[in-house]
Design a protein around this motif. Sequence first.
Motif, PDB file in Angstrom:
ATOM      1  N   ASN A  65       0.839  -1.193   0.000  1.00  0.00           N
ATOM      2  CA  ASN A  65       0.000   0.000   0.000  1.00  0.00           C
ATOM      3  C   ASN A  65       0.876   1.246   0.000  1.00  0.00           C
ATOM      4  O   ASN A  65       1.898   1.311   0.694  1.00  0.00           O
ATOM      5  N   ALA A  66       0.487   2.251  -0.759  1.00  0.00           N
ATOM      6  CA  ALA A  66       1.268   3.486  -0.820  1.00  0.00           C
ATOM      7  C   ALA A  66       1.203   4.269   0.486  1.00  0.00           C
ATOM      8  O   ALA A  66       2.122   5.032   0.801  1.00  0.00           O
ATOM      9  N   ASP A  67       0.126   4.088   1.252  1.00  0.00           N
ATOM     10  CA  ASP A  67      -0.021   4.792   2.525  1.00  0.00           C
ATOM     11  C   ASP A  67      -0.408   3.774   3.599  1.00  0.00           C
ATOM     12  O   ASP A  67      -1.563   3.702   4.026  1.00  0.00           O
ATOM     13  N   PRO A  68       0.558   2.977   4.066  1.00  0.00           N
ATOM     14  CA  PRO A  68       0.236   1.935   5.048  1.00  0.00           C
ATOM     15  C   PRO A  68      -0.079   2.524   6.411  1.00  0.00           C
ATOM     16  O   PRO A  68       0.228   3.686   6.699  1.00  0.00           O
ATOM     17  N   LEU A  69      -0.685   1.698   7.247  1.00  0.00           N
ATOM     18  CA  LEU A  69      -1.025   2.143   8.594  1.00  0.00           C
ATOM     19  C   LEU A  69       0.229   2.482   9.391  1.00  0.00           C
ATOM     20  O   LEU A  69       0.263   3.485  10.120  1.00  0.00           O
ATOM     21  N   LEU A  70       1.263   1.647   9.264  1.00  0.00           N
ATOM     22  CA  LEU A  70       2.549   1.889   9.906  1.00  0.00           C
ATOM     23  C   LEU A  70       3.622   1.978   8.833  1.00  0.00           C
ATOM     24  O   LEU A  70       3.590   1.222   7.866  1.00  0.00           O
ATOM     25  N   PRO A  71       4.576   2.891   8.967  1.00  0.00           N
ATOM     26  CA  PRO A  71       5.648   2.978   7.976  1.00  0.00           C
ATOM     27  C   PRO A  71       6.393   1.657   7.841  1.00  0.00           C
ATOM     28  O   PRO A  71       6.608   0.935   8.819  1.00  0.00           O
ATOM     29  N   LYS A  72       6.791   1.356   6.630  1.00  0.00           N
ATOM     30  CA  LYS A  72       7.453   0.085   6.367  1.00  0.00           C
ATOM     31  C   LYS A  72       8.748  -0.050   7.163  1.00  0.00           C
ATOM     32  O   LYS A  72       9.043  -1.114   7.728  1.00  0.00           O
ATOM     33  N   ALA A  73       9.548   1.002   7.208  1.00  0.00           N
ATOM     34  CA  ALA A  73      10.814   0.945   7.943  1.00  0.00           C
ATOM     35  C   ALA A  73      10.572   0.700   9.423  1.00  0.00           C
ATOM     36  O   ALA A  73      11.333  -0.020  10.078  1.00  0.00           O
ATOM     37  N   PHE A  74       9.506   1.273   9.969  1.00  0.00           N
ATOM     38  CA  PHE A  74       9.166   1.080  11.374  1.00  0.00           C
ATOM     39  C   PHE A  74       8.826  -0.376  11.655  1.00  0.00           C
ATOM     40  O   PHE A  74       9.278  -0.967  12.650  1.00  0.00           O
ATOM     41  N   VAL A  75       8.045  -0.990  10.786  1.00  0.00           N
ATOM     42  CA  VAL A  75       7.655  -2.393  10.966  1.00  0.00           C
ATOM     43  C   VAL A  75       8.870  -3.309  10.845  1.00  0.00           C
ATOM     44  O   VAL A  75       9.029  -4.263  11.620  1.00  0.00           O
ATOM     45  N   ILE A  76       9.739  -3.022   9.894  1.00  0.00           N
ATOM     46  CA  ILE A  76      10.931  -3.857   9.701  1.00  0.00           C
ATOM     47  C   ILE A  76      11.807  -3.837  10.952  1.00  0.00           C
ATOM     48  O   ILE A  76      12.234  -4.887  11.447  1.00  0.00           O
ATOM     49  N   SER A  77      12.077  -2.659  11.465  1.00  0.00           N
ATOM     50  CA  SER A  77      12.918  -2.557  12.653  1.00  0.00           C
ATOM     51  C   SER A  77      12.280  -3.253  13.854  1.00  0.00           C
ATOM     52  O   SER A  77      12.961  -3.941  14.628  1.00  0.00           O
ATOM     53  N   ALA A  78      10.964  -3.076  14.027  1.00  0.00           N
ATOM     54  CA  ALA A  78      10.277  -3.695  15.162  1.00  0.00           C
ATOM     55  C   ALA A  78      10.313  -5.224  15.072  1.00  0.00           C
ATOM     56  O   ALA A  78      10.516  -5.904  16.092  1.00  0.00           O
ATOM     57  N   LEU A  79      10.145  -5.782  13.881  1.00  0.00           N
ATOM     58  CA  LEU A  79      10.176  -7.238  13.730  1.00  0.00           C
ATOM     59  C   LEU A  79      11.579  -7.794  13.955  1.00  0.00           C
ATOM     60  O   LEU A  79      11.738  -8.887  14.520  1.00  0.00           O
ATOM     61  N   VAL A  80      12.599  -7.077  13.534  1.00  0.00           N
ATOM     62  CA  VAL A  80      13.971  -7.520  13.808  1.00  0.00           C
ATOM     63  C   VAL A  80      14.221  -7.529  15.309  1.00  0.00           C
ATOM     64  O   VAL A  80      14.838  -8.464  15.849  1.00  0.00           O
ATOM     65  N   VAL A  81      13.739  -6.506  16.001  1.00  0.00           N
ATOM     66  CA  VAL A  81      13.865  -6.473  17.460  1.00  0.00           C
ATOM     67  C   VAL A  81      13.151  -7.662  18.079  1.00  0.00           C
ATOM     68  O   VAL A  81      13.671  -8.330  18.995  1.00  0.00           O
ATOM     69  N   MET A  82      11.954  -7.957  17.602  1.00  0.00           N
ATOM     70  CA  MET A  82      11.194  -9.075  18.149  1.00  0.00           C
ATOM     71  C   MET A  82      11.932 -10.398  17.960  1.00  0.00           C
ATOM     72  O   MET A  82      12.071 -11.192  18.894  1.00  0.00           O
ATOM     73  N   LEU A  83      12.433 -10.657  16.757  1.00  0.00           N
ATOM     74  CA  LEU A  83      13.082 -11.928  16.462  1.00  0.00           C
ATOM     75  C   LEU A  83      14.357 -12.137  17.266  1.00  0.00           C
ATOM     76  O   LEU A  83      14.733 -13.277  17.565  1.00  0.00           O
ATOM     77  N   CYS A  84      15.026 -11.061  17.631  1.00  0.00           N
ATOM     78  CA  CYS A  84      16.293 -11.194  18.354  1.00  0.00           C
ATOM     79  C   CYS A  84      16.131 -11.115  19.864  1.00  0.00           C
ATOM     80  O   CYS A  84      17.049 -11.507  20.595  1.00  0.00           O
ATOM     81  N   SER A  85      15.002 -10.604  20.353  1.00  0.00           N
ATOM     82  CA  SER A  85      14.869 -10.372  21.793  1.00  0.00           C
ATOM     83  C   SER A  85      13.892 -11.302  22.493  1.00  0.00           C
ATOM     84  O   SER A  85      13.791 -11.261  23.722  1.00  0.00           O
ATOM     85  N   LEU A  86      13.188 -12.153  21.766  1.00  0.00           N
ATOM     86  CA  LEU A  86      12.189 -12.991  22.433  1.00  0.00           C
ATOM     87  C   LEU A  86      12.789 -14.168  23.192  1.00  0.00           C
ATOM     88  O   LEU A  86      12.163 -14.741  24.089  1.00  0.00           O
ATOM     89  N   TRP A  87      14.036 -14.550  22.877  1.00  0.00           N
ATOM     90  CA  TRP A  87      14.606 -15.782  23.439  1.00  0.00           C
ATOM     91  C   TRP A  87      14.837 -15.718  24.936  1.00  0.00           C
ATOM     92  O   TRP A  87      14.539 -16.700  25.639  1.00  0.00           O
ATOM     93  N   PRO A  88      15.383 -14.647  25.511  1.00  0.00           N
ATOM     94  CA  PRO A  88      15.533 -14.642  26.977  1.00  0.00           C
ATOM     95  C   PRO A  88      14.208 -14.791  27.716  1.00  0.00           C
ATOM     96  O   PRO A  88      14.131 -15.516  28.712  1.00  0.00           O
ATOM     97  N   THR A  89      13.156 -14.139  27.234  1.00  0.00           N
ATOM     98  CA  THR A  89      11.855 -14.280  27.881  1.00  0.00           C
ATOM     99  C   THR A  89      11.328 -15.692  27.742  1.00  0.00           C
ATOM    100  O   THR A  89      10.796 -16.276  28.703  1.00  0.00           O
ATOM    101  N   LEU A  90      11.467 -16.266  26.566  1.00  0.00           N
ATOM    102  CA  LEU A  90      10.965 -17.623  26.339  1.00  0.00           C
ATOM    103  C   LEU A  90      11.686 -18.622  27.255  1.00  0.00           C
ATOM    104  O   LEU A  90      11.052 -19.452  27.925  1.00  0.00           O
ATOM    105  N   ILE A  91      12.995 -18.550  27.298  1.00  0.00           N
ATOM    106  CA  ILE A  91      13.768 -19.517  28.083  1.00  0.00           C
ATOM    107  C   ILE A  91      13.506 -19.348  29.571  1.00  0.00           C
ATOM    108  O   ILE A  91      13.287 -20.336  30.299  1.00  0.00           O
ATOM    109  N   ASN A  92      13.505 -18.114  30.068  1.00  0.00           N
ATOM    110  CA  ASN A  92      13.266 -17.907  31.491  1.00  0.00           C
ATOM    111  C   ASN A  92      11.850 -18.287  31.887  1.00  0.00           C
ATOM    112  O   ASN A  92      11.633 -18.810  32.990  1.00  0.00           O
TER     113      ASN A  92
END
Length: 357
Positions: free
Chosen positions: A214-241
Amino acid sequence: MATVFADRHDPETPTMEGATGSGSVSVGGKVAVPDAETATAEPKKPNPAVAKGAALAKGLIAPVLGVLAFLALWGVLAPQVDTSLGALPGPVEVAEQGVALYDEWVAGKEAEAQFYADQNARNTAAIAAGNPAGVRDFTYAGAPTFLDQIFTSLKTVALGFILATLVAVPIGLAAGLSPLFNAAINPLIQIMKPVSPLAWLPIVTMVISAMITNADPLLPKAFVISALVVMLCSLWPTLINTAVGTASIDKDLLAVGRVLKLGTFAKLTKLVLPASLPYIFTGMRLSLGVGWMVLIAAEMLAQNPGLGKFVWDEFQNGSSQSLARIMFAVVVIGFIGFGLDRIMMALQALVSKNRTI
């Protein structure tokens, strides 16, 4: 075996009073018992003022002295280091650039306010002249300032952290309650956990670019990309603990739940979650710290808006103030990371107040 006589002594053996007059010492190998006043005396209590001063010195004065010593060492050694942009900035130069960045933010806000004021004046004049087609509503497109980049990074890490928590806690609970499920996902966790954010970034970028067209998405594409990278790299300590905390729950407690015939939801909310809460929050604190570090690297590499992009842009700029600005940004990144950790600690203390297990 030696014997202590408490009620008698040899009259031929003289005794000597102690130096303080509060007891006696035998002469000739016999022992005299201290008087009743000494035997019943309470230990001397520490002076409250002294204890308070010691606590203050440990909690405030010592850290302040450590910081001052570091700043002094920095100020002395920095001029001795020459770089391509000149001598390494000292604390004073870095602080001056911090003030300059704040002034730029103030100037940017004034320019934005002036832009919208002028636009409203033009639209009002167009309507008064009977030309409604001349009304234009443009969005201010000035360059983001340093504080704007901070807010962008905070919003990004917040979204990534929330997504990581929503994914990690349920999976961790399931892994802790089911040894079979834990054995099934453990190899995947051990393989995915060490993957660098720099490896995730191109994959996430391509996937999100294909999904958001979409030319005018609800959230900026760069914002979503950065947030998903953060999610994929930071979920492991919470999951393991979470898995470790759930698996360490007292088996008798779970047996009580079975005796009371608690349902799955009631068992989770009344028994499992309260008992494993300290482990979950420990994992969340670790995940938030990892996510903050990952975000800066992702923003630098992908040139997404945020503090990472600010650091990279200043590095590419190469002006005489760039190095001081980069160092100020590093200090700010550290303070924000420390503040996020304190917030998680306060939240843990608040939630743990009403724990019943």
